[in-house]
Design a protein around this motif. Structure first.
Motif, PDB file in Angstrom:
ATOM      1  N   ILE A   1      22.527 -30.754  90.516  1.00 51.34           N
ATOM      2  CA  ILE A   1      21.883 -29.533  91.008  1.00 51.34           C
ATOM      3  C   ILE A   1      22.728 -28.337  90.550  1.00 51.34           C
ATOM      4  CG2 ILE A   1      23.134 -29.694  93.213  1.00 51.34           C
ATOM      5  CD1 ILE A   1      20.723 -28.440  94.578  1.00 51.34           C
ATOM      6  N   ALA A   2      22.063 -27.242  90.197  1.00 48.64           N
ATOM      7  CA  ALA A   2      22.793 -26.033  89.810  1.00 48.64           C
ATOM      8  C   ALA A   2      23.336 -25.342  91.059  1.00 48.64           C
ATOM      9  CB  ALA A   2      21.874 -25.097  89.042  1.00 48.64           C
ATOM     10  N   ASN A   3      24.450 -24.663  90.897  1.00 47.41           N
ATOM     11  CA  ASN A   3      25.075 -23.937  92.002  1.00 47.41           C
ATOM     12  C   ASN A   3      24.062 -22.989  92.650  1.00 47.41           C
ATOM     13  OD1 ASN A   3      26.564 -22.272  93.693  1.00 47.41           O
ATOM     14  ND2 ASN A   3      28.282 -22.082  92.291  1.00 47.41           N
ATOM     15  N   PRO A   4      23.638 -23.268  93.876  1.00 49.05           N
ATOM     16  CA  PRO A   4      22.600 -22.434  94.507  1.00 49.05           C
ATOM     17  C   PRO A   4      23.038 -21.001  94.780  1.00 49.05           C
ATOM     18  CG  PRO A   4      23.514 -23.996  96.094  1.00 49.05           C
ATOM     19  CD  PRO A   4      24.064 -24.375  94.756  1.00 49.05           C
ATOM     20  N   LYS A   5      24.340 -20.743  94.750  1.00 46.50           N
ATOM     21  CA  LYS A   5      24.830 -19.382  94.975  1.00 46.50           C
ATOM     22  C   LYS A   5      24.732 -18.534  93.708  1.00 46.50           C
ATOM     23  CE  LYS A   5      28.040 -20.651  98.679  1.00 46.50           C
ATOM     24  NZ  LYS A   5      29.466 -20.662  99.118  1.00 46.50           N
ATOM     25  N   LEU A   6      24.680 -19.187  92.563  1.00 49.10           N
ATOM     26  CA  LEU A   6      24.654 -18.477  91.286  1.00 49.10           C
ATOM     27  C   LEU A   6      23.340 -18.645  90.532  1.00 49.10           C
ATOM     28  CD1 LEU A   6      28.213 -19.355  89.895  1.00 49.10           C
ATOM     29  CD2 LEU A   6      27.495 -17.181  90.904  1.00 49.10           C
TER      30      LEU A   6
ATOM     31  N   ALA B   1      18.429  -9.803  68.072  1.00 51.39           N
ATOM     32  CA  ALA B   1      18.809  -9.993  69.474  1.00 51.39           C
ATOM     33  C   ALA B   1      19.996 -10.948  69.501  1.00 51.39           C
ATOM     34  CB  ALA B   1      17.645 -10.565  70.267  1.00 51.39           C
ATOM     35  N   LYS B   2      21.146 -10.445  69.913  1.00 53.70           N
ATOM     36  CA  LYS B   2      22.351 -11.265  70.039  1.00 53.70           C
ATOM     37  C   LYS B   2      22.374 -11.850  71.449  1.00 53.70           C
ATOM     38  CE  LYS B   2      23.981 -10.309  65.939  1.00 53.70           C
ATOM     39  NZ  LYS B   2      24.129 -11.357  64.909  1.00 53.70           N
ATOM     40  N   LEU B   3      22.294 -13.164  71.553  1.00 53.90           N
ATOM     41  CA  LEU B   3      22.054 -13.815  72.836  1.00 53.90           C
ATOM     42  C   LEU B   3      23.293 -14.460  73.433  1.00 53.90           C
ATOM     43  CD1 LEU B   3      18.763 -15.660  71.758  1.00 53.90           C
ATOM     44  CD2 LEU B   3      18.989 -13.353  72.717  1.00 53.90           C
ATOM     45  N   ALA B   4      23.443 -14.312  74.748  1.00 51.67           N
ATOM     46  CA  ALA B   4      24.452 -15.035  75.524  1.00 51.67           C
ATOM     47  C   ALA B   4      23.712 -15.719  76.660  1.00 51.67           C
ATOM     48  CB  ALA B   4      25.508 -14.081  76.075  1.00 51.67           C
ATOM     49  N   PHE B   5      24.008 -17.000  76.895  1.00 47.96           N
ATOM     50  CA  PHE B   5      23.294 -17.765  77.912  1.00 47.96           C
ATOM     51  C   PHE B   5      24.235 -18.143  79.052  1.00 47.96           C
ATOM     52  CE2 PHE B   5      21.243 -18.644  73.825  1.00 47.96           C
ATOM     53  CZ  PHE B   5      19.940 -18.262  74.108  1.00 47.96           C
ATOM     54  N   GLY B   6      23.726 -18.104  80.282  1.00 50.20           N
ATOM     55  CA  GLY B   6      24.563 -18.463  81.419  1.00 50.20           C
ATOM     56  C   GLY B   6      23.846 -18.294  82.740  1.00 50.20           C
ATOM     57  N   ALA B   7      24.617 -18.344  83.819  1.00 48.38           N
ATOM     58  CA  ALA B   7      24.072 -18.205  85.166  1.00 48.38           C
ATOM     59  C   ALA B   7      23.826 -16.732  85.486  1.00 48.38           C
ATOM     60  CB  ALA B   7      25.032 -18.804  86.187  1.00 48.38           C
ATOM     61  N   THR B   8      22.698 -16.443  86.085  1.00 47.47           N
ATOM     62  CA  THR B   8      22.334 -15.068  86.427  1.00 47.47           C
ATOM     63  C   THR B   8      23.387 -14.418  87.325  1.00 47.47           C
ATOM     64  OG1 THR B   8      19.966 -15.468  86.161  1.00 47.47           O
ATOM     65  CG2 THR B   8      20.598 -13.655  87.604  1.00 47.47           C
ATOM     66  N   GLY B   9      23.896 -15.171  88.308  1.00 48.84           N
ATOM     67  CA  GLY B   9      24.914 -14.626  89.209  1.00 48.84           C
ATOM     68  C   GLY B   9      26.171 -14.198  88.480  1.00 48.84           C
ATOM     69  N   LYS B  10      26.573 -14.988  87.484  1.00 45.81           N
ATOM     70  CA  LYS B  10      27.769 -14.629  86.711  1.00 45.81           C
ATOM     71  C   LYS B  10      27.515 -13.404  85.849  1.00 45.81           C
ATOM     72  CE  LYS B  10      31.131 -18.186  86.377  1.00 45.81           C
ATOM     73  NZ  LYS B  10      32.141 -18.769  85.476  1.00 45.81           N
ATOM     74  N   PHE B  11      26.313 -13.333  85.265  1.00 48.89           N
ATOM     75  CA  PHE B  11      25.984 -12.166  84.450  1.00 48.89           C
ATOM     76  C   PHE B  11      26.007 -10.897  85.297  1.00 48.89           C
ATOM     77  CE2 PHE B  11      23.585 -14.918  81.213  1.00 48.89           C
ATOM     78  CZ  PHE B  11      24.592 -14.801  80.283  1.00 48.89           C
ATOM     79  N   TYR B  12      25.509 -10.993  86.514  1.00 51.31           N
ATOM     80  CA  TYR B  12      25.516  -9.832  87.400  1.00 51.31           C
ATOM     81  C   TYR B  12      26.948  -9.316  87.606  1.00 51.31           C
ATOM     82  CZ  TYR B  12      25.314  -7.073  91.693  1.00 51.31           C
ATOM     83  OH  TYR B  12      25.467  -6.077  92.623  1.00 51.31           O
ATOM     84  N   ALA B  13      27.862 -10.253  87.883  1.00 52.52           N
ATOM     85  CA  ALA B  13      29.264  -9.869  88.093  1.00 52.52           C
ATOM     86  C   ALA B  13      29.861  -9.260  86.821  1.00 52.52           C
ATOM     87  CB  ALA B  13      30.075 -11.088  88.530  1.00 52.52           C
TER      88      ALA B  13
ATOM     89  N   PHE C   1      25.436 -34.732  95.680  1.00 51.61           N
ATOM     90  CA  PHE C   1      25.304 -33.627  94.726  1.00 51.61           C
ATOM     91  C   PHE C   1      26.410 -33.642  93.678  1.00 51.61           C
ATOM     92  CE2 PHE C   1      22.864 -30.297  97.510  1.00 51.61           C
ATOM     93  CZ  PHE C   1      21.720 -31.068  97.405  1.00 51.61           C
ATOM     94  N   VAL C   2      26.018 -33.444  92.426  1.00 48.84           N
ATOM     95  CA  VAL C   2      26.927 -33.104  91.332  1.00 48.84           C
ATOM     96  C   VAL C   2      26.500 -31.711  90.919  1.00 48.84           C
ATOM     97  CG1 VAL C   2      27.735 -33.669  89.024  1.00 48.84           C
ATOM     98  CG2 VAL C   2      27.111 -35.504  90.592  1.00 48.84           C
ATOM     99  N   GLN C   3      27.354 -30.724  91.152  1.00 47.59           N
ATOM    100  CA  GLN C   3      26.939 -29.333  91.006  1.00 47.59           C
ATOM    101  C   GLN C   3      27.329 -28.739  89.664  1.00 47.59           C
ATOM    102  OE1 GLN C   3      26.756 -26.762  94.617  1.00 47.59           O
ATOM    103  NE2 GLN C   3      28.320 -25.570  93.554  1.00 47.59           N
ATOM    104  N   GLY C   4      26.329 -28.222  88.957  1.00 48.35           N
ATOM    105  CA  GLY C   4      26.579 -27.543  87.693  1.00 48.35           C
ATOM    106  C   GLY C   4      26.737 -26.056  87.917  1.00 48.35           C
ATOM    107  N   GLU C   5      27.503 -25.415  87.056  1.00 45.86           N
ATOM    108  CA  GLU C   5      27.702 -23.969  87.170  1.00 45.86           C
ATOM    109  C   GLU C   5      26.398 -23.230  86.923  1.00 45.86           C
ATOM    110  OE1 GLU C   5      29.827 -21.125  84.181  1.00 45.86           O
ATOM    111  OE2 GLU C   5      31.367 -21.921  85.515  1.00 45.86           O
ATOM    112  N   ASN C   6      25.580 -23.775  86.032  1.00 46.09           N
ATOM    113  CA  ASN C   6      24.263 -23.206  85.742  1.00 46.09           C
ATOM    114  C   ASN C   6      23.306 -24.340  85.413  1.00 46.09           C
ATOM    115  OD1 ASN C   6      24.620 -23.857  82.902  1.00 46.09           O
ATOM    116  ND2 ASN C   6      25.956 -22.056  82.787  1.00 46.09           N
ATOM    117  N   ILE C   7      22.060 -24.009  85.130  1.00 42.35           N
ATOM    118  CA  ILE C   7      21.059 -25.045  84.914  1.00 42.35           C
ATOM    119  C   ILE C   7      21.287 -25.793  83.612  1.00 42.35           C
ATOM    120  CG2 ILE C   7      19.277 -23.701  83.716  1.00 42.35           C
ATOM    121  CD1 ILE C   7      18.687 -26.045  86.741  1.00 42.35           C
TER     122      ILE C   7
END
Length: 251
Positions: free
Chosen positions: A133-138, A53-65, A162-168
């Motif tokens: 806090i993680a970006n609530p939109k993503l 399994a070749k893994l890439a980690f990130g925000a679900t919203g970005k993966f969707y795009a 708030f200090v907003q991260g792109e992902n968790i």
């Protein structure tokens, strides 16, 4: 003389996880909160099946795009249940392949021992300059944090901090490096084998936000890939579920 199989190997063999004659690879997009357990699961998966399994980690919203724009992922492990359902509806995921692999838990965490109390009263006291806090939109964990603060009646008083991260994963980094005194993270990032690794934390009561149901789905690019089908089965196995539970997820 008969050779005895170990109980784990025997159960995996019965489920169809025997090492295949031709091992394959599967490209997997994984929600950032699931980084640590998925790394362990991927290693166990390769040992049990021979597939990688070749893994890439990130925000679900970005993966969707990215998937919408043709990214070569063959499977998605999302941080919510809405994104996989949307991909299935849009014909970008294999119909009927979607399933819930975990239910996430939100935690308020500080790298400082004793900083976050067991009831989260530190939020009301407001004696901090930065709240990560993680970006609530993503990121669904960011959305859950905003929902929890809203229900507590605290959003207005802390939003300016708030200090907003792109992902968790980035949100966790803000807190672990001290750039934010505290922040909302996934419980899986701060516990292992049911114990807090360091710092102090408050597990946010599930009733304060919509359940964080995390669904997996095989994408259309992976519909004929035996490694994708094998990984979907493995994620439902007792071996994988034991790992998932050890990182603080509900099943």
């Amino acid at each position: 003389m008969k050779t005895r199989l170990s109980p784990l190997f025997a159960s995996l063999l019965a489920l169809g996880f025997a090492t295949p004659l031709r091992a394959a690879e599967v490209q997997v997009a994984v929600a950032a909160n699931f980084t640590a357990p998925m790394q362990k699961i991927a290693a166990d998966f390769e040992k049990a099946t021979g597939h990688q399994a070749k893994l890439a980690f990130g925000a679900t919203g970005k993966f969707y795009a990215q998937i919408k724009n043709g990214a070569p992922f063959e499977m998605l492990l999302a941080a919510d249940d809405e994104t996989p359902a949307k991909l299935e509806k849009e014909g970008l995921a294999v119909s009927g392949s979607r399933f819930t692999y975990s239910i996430g838990q939100l935690a308020l965490w500080s790298a400082k021992p004793g900083y976050v109390d067991a009831r989260g009263e530190v939020l009301k006291q407001g004696a901090f300059d930065h709240l990560a806090i993680a970006n609530p939109k993503l990121a669904p964990y960011g959305a859950a944090a905003v929902e929890s603060l809203t229900r507590l009646g605290l959003l207005g008083s802390v939003e300016g901090k708030f200090v907003q991260g792109e992902n968790i994963a980035q949100t966790y980094q803000f807190v672990s490096t001290g750039n934010a005194e505290l922040g909302f993270v996934a419980l899986s990032q701060i516990v292992e084998n049911g114990k807090l690794k360091n710092g102090s934390a408050w597990i946010v009561p599930p009733g304060l936000h919509t359940p964080i149901r995390q669904d997996a789905v095989v994408l259309t690019r992976g519909k004929d890939n035996p490694a994708a089908a094998a990984l979907a089965r493995f994620l439902k196995s007792d071996a994988a579920r034991t790992v998932i539970k050890s990182y603080g997820y509900a099943l």
